[in-house]
Design a protein around this motif. Structure first.
Motif, short mmCIF file in Angstrom:
data_model
loop_
_atom_site.label_atom_id
_atom_site.label_comp_id
_atom_site.label_asym_id
_atom_site.label_seq_id
_atom_site.Cartn_x
_atom_site.Cartn_y
_atom_site.Cartn_z
N MET A 1 41.02 23.85 41.23
CA MET A 1 42.40 24.34 41.35
C MET A 1 43.34 23.22 40.89
SD MET A 1 44.36 25.96 44.64
CE MET A 1 43.51 27.53 44.58
N ASP A 2 44.03 23.43 39.77
CA ASP A 2 44.88 22.40 39.22
C ASP A 2 46.34 22.61 39.62
OD1 ASP A 2 45.75 24.51 37.60
OD2 ASP A 2 44.54 23.89 35.89
N THR A 3 47.19 21.74 39.13
CA THR A 3 48.62 21.78 39.47
C THR A 3 49.25 23.11 39.05
OG1 THR A 3 48.76 19.39 39.18
CG2 THR A 3 50.83 20.62 39.16
N GLU B 1 38.02 47.26 43.88
CA GLU B 1 38.02 47.39 42.42
C GLU B 1 39.15 48.27 41.92
OE1 GLU B 1 33.23 46.77 41.51
OE2 GLU B 1 34.04 48.80 41.78
N GLN B 2 39.78 49.02 42.81
CA GLN B 2 40.84 49.94 42.40
C GLN B 2 42.24 49.49 42.79
OE1 GLN B 2 39.58 53.67 44.15
NE2 GLN B 2 37.97 54.00 42.64
N VAL B 3 42.37 48.43 43.58
CA VAL B 3 43.69 47.99 44.02
C VAL B 3 44.46 47.36 42.86
CG1 VAL B 3 42.89 47.61 46.39
CG2 VAL B 3 42.89 45.70 44.76
N SER B 4 45.78 47.31 43.01
CA SER B 4 46.63 46.72 41.96
C SER B 4 46.94 45.26 42.24
CB SER B 4 47.94 47.51 41.86
OG SER B 4 48.64 47.50 43.10
N ALA B 5 46.53 44.74 43.37
CA ALA B 5 46.84 43.36 43.75
C ALA B 5 46.14 42.35 42.85
CB ALA B 5 46.44 43.12 45.21
N ASP B 6 46.72 41.16 42.76
CA ASP B 6 46.05 40.04 42.12
C ASP B 6 45.15 39.34 43.15
OD1 ASP B 6 47.23 40.24 39.55
OD2 ASP B 6 49.08 39.36 40.34
N PHE B 7 44.06 38.73 42.65
CA PHE B 7 43.10 38.07 43.53
C PHE B 7 43.17 36.56 43.37
CE2 PHE B 7 41.34 42.30 43.12
CZ PHE B 7 40.78 42.56 44.37
N VAL B 8 42.98 35.87 44.50
CA VAL B 8 42.74 34.44 44.52
C VAL B 8 41.38 34.23 45.18
CG1 VAL B 8 43.45 32.18 45.36
CG2 VAL B 8 45.18 33.85 44.67
N MET B 9 40.45 33.62 44.46
CA MET B 9 39.12 33.34 45.02
C MET B 9 39.04 31.88 45.44
SD MET B 9 35.47 32.93 43.10
CE MET B 9 35.53 34.44 42.16
N ILE B 10 38.62 31.65 46.69
CA ILE B 10 38.32 30.31 47.16
C ILE B 10 36.91 30.36 47.74
CG2 ILE B 10 38.99 28.42 48.68
CD1 ILE B 10 41.85 29.43 48.62
N ASP B 11 35.99 29.61 47.11
CA ASP B 11 34.58 29.79 47.47
C ASP B 11 33.75 28.59 47.00
OD1 ASP B 11 32.22 31.48 48.28
OD2 ASP B 11 31.76 31.25 46.15
N HIS B 12 32.57 28.42 47.61
CA HIS B 12 31.71 27.30 47.24
C HIS B 12 30.30 27.74 46.83
CE1 HIS B 12 29.44 26.63 51.28
NE2 HIS B 12 30.05 27.80 51.36
N GLU C 1 31.92 35.33 39.86
CA GLU C 1 32.35 36.37 38.93
C GLU C 1 33.80 36.12 38.51
OE1 GLU C 1 31.77 40.18 40.75
OE2 GLU C 1 29.61 40.17 40.41
N ASP C 2 34.20 36.76 37.43
CA ASP C 2 35.53 36.56 36.85
C ASP C 2 36.44 37.73 37.21
OD1 ASP C 2 37.65 35.62 35.39
OD2 ASP C 2 36.88 36.34 33.47
N TYR C 3 36.91 37.76 38.46
CA TYR C 3 37.81 38.85 38.87
C TYR C 3 39.16 38.36 39.38
CZ TYR C 3 36.27 37.77 43.66
OH TYR C 3 35.99 37.14 44.84
N ALA C 4 39.33 37.04 39.54
CA ALA C 4 40.54 36.52 40.16
C ALA C 4 41.47 35.90 39.13
CB ALA C 4 40.18 35.48 41.22
N PHE C 5 42.77 35.97 39.39
CA PHE C 5 43.72 35.33 38.47
C PHE C 5 43.82 33.83 38.79
CE2 PHE C 5 46.77 35.25 41.81
CZ PHE C 5 47.92 34.58 41.40
N VAL C 6 43.42 33.44 39.98
CA VAL C 6 43.23 32.03 40.31
C VAL C 6 41.87 31.90 41.00
CG1 VAL C 6 43.96 30.08 41.74
CG2 VAL C 6 45.67 31.45 40.53
N THR C 7 41.03 31.02 40.48
CA THR C 7 39.70 30.79 41.06
C THR C 7 39.58 29.32 41.44
OG1 THR C 7 38.62 32.55 39.79
CG2 THR C 7 37.22 30.80 40.62
N TYR C 8 39.32 29.08 42.72
CA TYR C 8 39.05 27.74 43.22
C TYR C 8 37.61 27.73 43.71
CZ TYR C 8 39.83 23.34 45.79
OH TYR C 8 39.76 22.05 46.26
N SER C 9 36.72 27.32 42.84
CA SER C 9 35.28 27.38 43.12
C SER C 9 34.67 26.00 42.92
CB SER C 9 34.61 28.39 42.17
OG SER C 9 33.20 28.36 42.31
N ASP C 10 33.95 25.52 43.96
CA ASP C 10 33.31 24.22 43.87
C ASP C 10 32.02 24.24 44.68
OD1 ASP C 10 32.49 21.61 43.77
OD2 ASP C 10 34.44 20.75 44.28
#
Length: 343
Positions: free
Chosen positions: A1-3, A110-121, A126-135
């Motif tokens: 997750m960058d600036t 899969e049908q919602v209109s919301a944007d996703f933020v993934m935070i996970d280790h 998968e590539d479904y979030a507009f912000v992905t913080y994965s480590d």
């Protein structure tokens, strides 16, 4: 997750948002710890924050501050679906593939209109979030949530409730700090949480030292069913639905059972097979020591995945056939297991 990601999230949180936090099915300490820590934190930013869990948690997590606010999807599909459909921003925590929430809830997400933020280790997001913080190098998602707070410039906003939730996720996903993913950074986080004022002894007791009579009896059955494949340095346990029913099984009762197999001298690969007639599957937990990747093993053969030394899987075959399949596959990895044992 960058600036850039942090600026984007700050901008979204500064506007009127309906935020929902989602954990994975069969939530553990890290899933609920990270979700509730973020829930308490976000209450300072936005008016509408909800936590939706696919199903309920084990009893040993019921004490977590804010746990009573969690909406259980399978217990109230209509209300939970409404909350998800009205969301403008959804944080998915401690999982990185939407199938981890179960088929019905996955369809809604899969049908919602919301944007996703993934935070996970976990590995291979998968590539479904507009912000992905994965480590995947991090010991827990709670560690990533702490780092997220730091990146937001808000470590001073960690309350005792937030700290208690974060500690829960870290202590459970590190195996009480014994797994190799535990780092000096992990311990520095814990030092801060202790400075905030958590009662780490009580938390540990609530999580690990409160057993029911039936759970201990079920543990006896599991140990009786323990088998060893010596030449593959492997141990496995089976528990049937009948055996679960015999001891009034409750969610979470088999937590940690697989580790008894791994504790045996000479064993570097342990598996537990648990029959779940309600879902029509055999649930599997895999643990390993050294270089043998149970993540790869689970992904290749049993529709699962996770970490190199801790993963889960599932089979839609019978318990007997699933174990037979496992025993047919196991010799293919004898060389890898031997190398891991020697190293």
């Amino acid at each position: 997750m960058d600036t850039k990601d942090i600026k984007l999230i700050k901008k979204r949180l500064s506007t009127a948002e309906n935020v929902v936090i989602v954990s994975h099915r069969n939530p553990d300490g890290d899933a609920y710890g990270s979700s509730l820590a973020l829930y308490h934190y976000l209450n300072d930013f936005v008016e509408n924050v909800s936590v939706v869990s696919p199903n309920d948690s084990p009893d040993f997590l019921k004490w977590l501050p804010g746990q009573e606010e969690i909406l259980i999807f399978e217990e109230n599909v209509s209300e939970a679906s409404k909350v998800l459909n009205e969301a403008t921003l959804i944080f998915t925590l401690d999982f990185n593939a939407l199938n981890r929430v179960g088929k019905q809830m996955q369809t809604v997400l899969e049908q919602v209109s919301a944007d996703f933020v993934m935070i996970d280790h976990h590995q291979q997001p998968e590539d479904y979030a507009f912000v992905t913080y994965s480590d995947p190098s991090k010991a827990s998602t709670c560690e990533l949530i702490y780092d997220f707070f730091e990146k937001m410039g808000d470590l001073d906003k960690i309350t005792i409730n937030i700290a208690s939730c974060l500690y829960t996720g870290i202590v459970t996903d590190t195996g009480s700090f014994k797994y190799h993913s535990t780092s000096s950074h992990t311990h520095r986080i814990i030092a801060h949480l202790m400075d905030v004022g958590i009662n780490h002894t009580k938390i540990h007791n609530d999580l690990f030292d409160t057993n029911s009579y039936n759970r201990l009896q079920l543990l006896g059955v599991a140990l009786k069913n323990l088998n060893v494949v010596t030449d593959c340095h492997t141990a496995y346990i089976t528990i049937s639905q009948r055996e679960l029913n015999s001891f009034n099984f409750k969610k979470g009762d088999t937590e940690g059972f697989v580790n008894y197999g791994l504790s045996l001298k000479g064993i570097i690969f342990a598996v537990i097979f648990i029959e779940d007639q309600k879902q029509g599957i055999i649930k599997m937990s895999f643990r390993s020591k050294g270089t043998f990747s149970v993540n790869d093993f689970a992904r290749k053969y049993f529709n699962g995945g996770g970490h190199d030394n801790a993963a889960g899987g599932r089979s839609e075959d019978s318990l007997k056939n699933t174990v037979s399949t496992f025993l047919e596959i196991l010799p293919k990895h004898k060389k890898e297991l031997q190398i891991s044992y020697e190293n």
